[in-house]
Design a protein around this motif. Sequence first.
Motif, mmCIF file in Angstrom:
data_model
loop_
_atom_site.group_PDB
_atom_site.id
_atom_site.type_symbol
_atom_site.label_atom_id
_atom_site.label_comp_id
_atom_site.label_asym_id
_atom_site.label_seq_id
_atom_site.Cartn_x
_atom_site.Cartn_y
_atom_site.Cartn_z
ATOM 1 N N VAL A 45 -2.601 -6.601 9.225
ATOM 2 C CA VAL A 45 -2.290 -5.549 10.197
ATOM 3 C C VAL A 45 -3.165 -4.337 9.913
ATOM 4 C CG1 VAL A 45 0.093 -6.348 10.399
ATOM 5 C CG2 VAL A 45 -0.440 -4.453 8.847
ATOM 6 N N ASN A 46 -3.262 -3.465 10.907
ATOM 7 C CA ASN A 46 -4.057 -2.255 10.716
ATOM 8 C C ASN A 46 -3.172 -1.119 10.202
ATOM 9 O OD1 ASN A 46 -2.671 -1.272 12.957
ATOM 10 N ND2 ASN A 46 -4.364 -1.641 14.367
ATOM 11 N N VAL A 47 -3.775 0.017 9.957
ATOM 12 C CA VAL A 47 -3.037 1.143 9.369
ATOM 13 C C VAL A 47 -1.987 1.685 10.326
ATOM 14 C CG1 VAL A 47 -3.304 3.534 8.591
ATOM 15 C CG2 VAL A 47 -4.864 1.775 7.747
ATOM 16 N N ILE A 48 -2.261 1.640 11.633
ATOM 17 C CA ILE A 48 -1.263 2.119 12.603
ATOM 18 C C ILE A 48 0.023 1.317 12.466
ATOM 19 C CG2 ILE A 48 -0.696 2.260 15.054
ATOM 20 C CD1 ILE A 48 -3.558 2.997 15.642
ATOM 21 N N LEU B 281 0.847 -1.185 0.000
ATOM 22 C CA LEU B 281 0.000 0.000 0.000
ATOM 23 C C LEU B 281 0.885 1.237 0.000
ATOM 24 C CD1 LEU B 281 -1.435 0.672 3.579
ATOM 25 C CD2 LEU B 281 0.299 -1.056 3.146
ATOM 26 N N THR B 282 0.259 2.398 -0.140
ATOM 27 C CA THR B 282 0.995 3.657 -0.159
ATOM 28 C C THR B 282 0.570 4.498 1.037
ATOM 29 O OG1 THR B 282 1.114 3.621 -2.572
ATOM 30 C CG2 THR B 282 1.520 5.733 -1.482
ATOM 31 N N ILE B 283 1.549 4.933 1.822
ATOM 32 C CA ILE B 283 1.285 5.759 3.004
ATOM 33 C C ILE B 283 2.059 7.058 2.862
ATOM 34 C CG2 ILE B 283 1.481 5.918 5.508
ATOM 35 C CD1 ILE B 283 1.233 2.926 5.674
ATOM 36 N N ASP B 284 1.337 8.156 2.765
ATOM 37 C CA ASP B 284 1.931 9.489 2.601
ATOM 38 C C ASP B 284 2.939 9.505 1.454
ATOM 39 O OD1 ASP B 284 0.421 10.404 4.713
ATOM 40 O OD2 ASP B 284 1.993 10.117 6.200
ATOM 41 N N GLY B 285 2.541 8.875 0.358
ATOM 42 C CA GLY B 285 3.367 8.904 -0.846
ATOM 43 C C GLY B 285 4.457 7.863 -0.899
ATOM 44 N N LYS B 286 4.603 7.061 0.166
ATOM 45 C CA LYS B 286 5.654 6.042 0.197
ATOM 46 C C LYS B 286 5.032 4.664 0.087
ATOM 47 C CE LYS B 286 9.425 4.291 3.105
ATOM 48 N NZ LYS B 286 10.177 4.485 4.380
ATOM 49 N N GLU B 287 5.494 3.881 -0.895
ATOM 50 C CA GLU B 287 4.989 2.521 -1.056
ATOM 51 C C GLU B 287 5.668 1.611 -0.032
ATOM 52 O OE1 GLU B 287 5.647 -0.513 -4.509
ATOM 53 O OE2 GLU B 287 3.923 0.762 -5.072
ATOM 54 N N VAL B 288 4.883 0.787 0.633
ATOM 55 C CA VAL B 288 5.416 -0.076 1.675
ATOM 56 C C VAL B 288 4.706 -1.423 1.631
ATOM 57 C CG1 VAL B 288 3.808 0.875 3.374
ATOM 58 C CG2 VAL B 288 5.871 -0.279 4.166
ATOM 59 N N HIS C 134 5.853 0.659 9.610
ATOM 60 C CA HIS C 134 6.766 0.136 8.604
ATOM 61 C C HIS C 134 7.224 1.239 7.658
ATOM 62 C CE1 HIS C 134 6.401 -4.281 9.295
ATOM 63 N NE2 HIS C 134 5.248 -3.925 9.832
ATOM 64 N N ALA C 135 6.411 2.248 7.489
ATOM 65 C CA ALA C 135 6.764 3.363 6.603
ATOM 66 C C ALA C 135 7.492 4.479 7.360
ATOM 67 C CB ALA C 135 5.504 3.913 5.950
ATOM 68 N N GLY C 136 7.792 4.226 8.650
ATOM 69 C CA GLY C 136 8.476 5.232 9.451
ATOM 70 C C GLY C 136 7.576 6.348 9.917
ATOM 71 N N LYS C 137 6.256 6.096 9.955
ATOM 72 C CA LYS C 137 5.294 7.104 10.379
ATOM 73 C C LYS C 137 4.629 6.675 11.683
ATOM 74 C CE LYS C 137 5.299 9.903 6.715
ATOM 75 N NZ LYS C 137 5.465 11.369 6.774
ATOM 76 N N LEU C 138 4.464 7.615 12.587
ATOM 77 C CA LEU C 138 3.745 7.343 13.827
ATOM 78 C C LEU C 138 2.357 7.950 13.743
ATOM 79 C CD1 LEU C 138 3.503 6.379 16.751
ATOM 80 C CD2 LEU C 138 4.495 8.563 17.467
ATOM 81 N N VAL C 139 1.361 7.095 13.705
ATOM 82 C CA VAL C 139 -0.017 7.565 13.792
ATOM 83 C C VAL C 139 -0.360 7.648 15.278
ATOM 84 C CG1 VAL C 139 -2.426 7.058 13.278
ATOM 85 C CG2 VAL C 139 -0.660 6.526 11.596
#
Length: 512
Positions: free
Chosen positions: A22-25, A9-16, A30-35
């Motif tokens: 797993v859920n989005v959090i 999937l793509t999270i904030d423009g980064k494909e991961v 994995h994309a280095g983002k903390l929700v």
Amino acid sequence: MSGNGKVTLTIDGKEVSVPAGVNVIEAARHAGKLVPHYCYHPRLSVVGNCRICLVEVEGMPVPQIGCNTWVRDGMVVHTESEKVLRLREGVMEFLLINHPLDCTICDQAGECKLQDYAVDHGSGITRHEFEKTKKPKNVSWGDRVVFDSERCILCTRCVRFLDEVAGTDEVGIDQRGDSSTLIVKGDGKLTSPYQMNIIDICPVGALTSKDFRFKSRLWFMQFTHTICTSCARGCNVILGSRDNRVLRMVPRVNPDVNDHWMCDFGRLHYAFANDPERLAAPRVAGKGAPYPVAVQRAAALLEGARGQGILAVASPFMTNEELHSLKGLCDALGVEDRYFLKPVGEGDDLLVHPEKCPNARGAALLGFAEAPADWPEKEWGALLYFVPREGADLPEELLERAKKKVVFALRPRDADVLVPLTTWIEKDGTVVSAGDRVQRLSKGITFEPTLLTERVVLDRLRAAVDAEAGKAADTAAQAFTRLCADVPAFGELTWAKVGLQGAPLARQEASA
């Protein structure tokens, strides 16, 4: 599905690519983002009641909560869009409406997600013009936990932990609306032997520890990644200390050992490390002596007993490296009677192991036999004894059958030569925990600057009785390397491979 159980999937423009299910959090991690999230915990059921984990998902008409949104192939997620940031600001405003401004006296200060998210996602102002709702403060939930209802954001992590993990179902929500508060069912006192985990997982300052309460600000403390040594489980912990005294222990995540949890007994079992009555220097014939004098006297006693027999009794609280040094000394002295005392008690189905020591398995692998119920009827010229920290001791009658005694102990006792023991947090080393897992201890405090570890003293003793003894290891890492080369069960392990998460023994030896 991307294959191999992965979803892309793509999270904030980064494909991961992340594990399916797993859920989005978790995907964002994995994309280095903390929700940001309060109610969500990876080991508890999802309830979705704090709402701060809102994200935008392309193709969905309204923002979704990240904790209850499961990934799928091709999903496009925005965690920092203008709409998301505005909504999080609104959530923070609601959470802070009735929250007291008592961060300056709150034990959670410095590790509080409400503080962190107020800075990252709050507006910095309040539009609330009315008096805050007053709720009970300083409510005792027994002898370990204190509850402050005004600080609680009703994330229900504590409710779910006690129900789903501890299995006691002791806490629920009473009243409605802004009067809602947590209560302990029954007589208002928690009974779970794991109850202090709710302090760790509380994201705010609503639940605090009676033991640690008001002891120290976090920023004045030092933190050490080590393990708990109260039983053979070896729960991974972060130990907090200040001025070379232990102040608290909290669990450190290790899915292969203790997951996110630890028992209350192990958490609170550290006072012996701070005990001012501890032995702080060697004694010879009951009088204080420097280490060189004590080592030479002990070496002379052991040398003189060669022909009369020596009884060596190790402790399962010793590290593998210390036991290896003791093995070398015993080999040099020709000691045949080699034992260790193993304290045992009750265990449970969650974490508590019935062996009340961290390294009985290591002692066995290093060639020491578990002490028999009936000791042989004989006398020894000397006893070399490492007194277990607790839970076991040699019978007085057996002690009397040794003509000379070289004893390592935490507290003063009768011996010809008495040497101080160090505690688990005063040294580096390894132990073999339940499941034949090698884990590392890490030094976090210096109780007394002149104290030497048992490994150093034993290596000096070895050098005093064995002219052929090689150079002693300078560090625990070097000692572990020598141990691995000498004991097949440790196989191809290295200090680095063991690391902070531990590593299994060689399987062909572990079952022996």
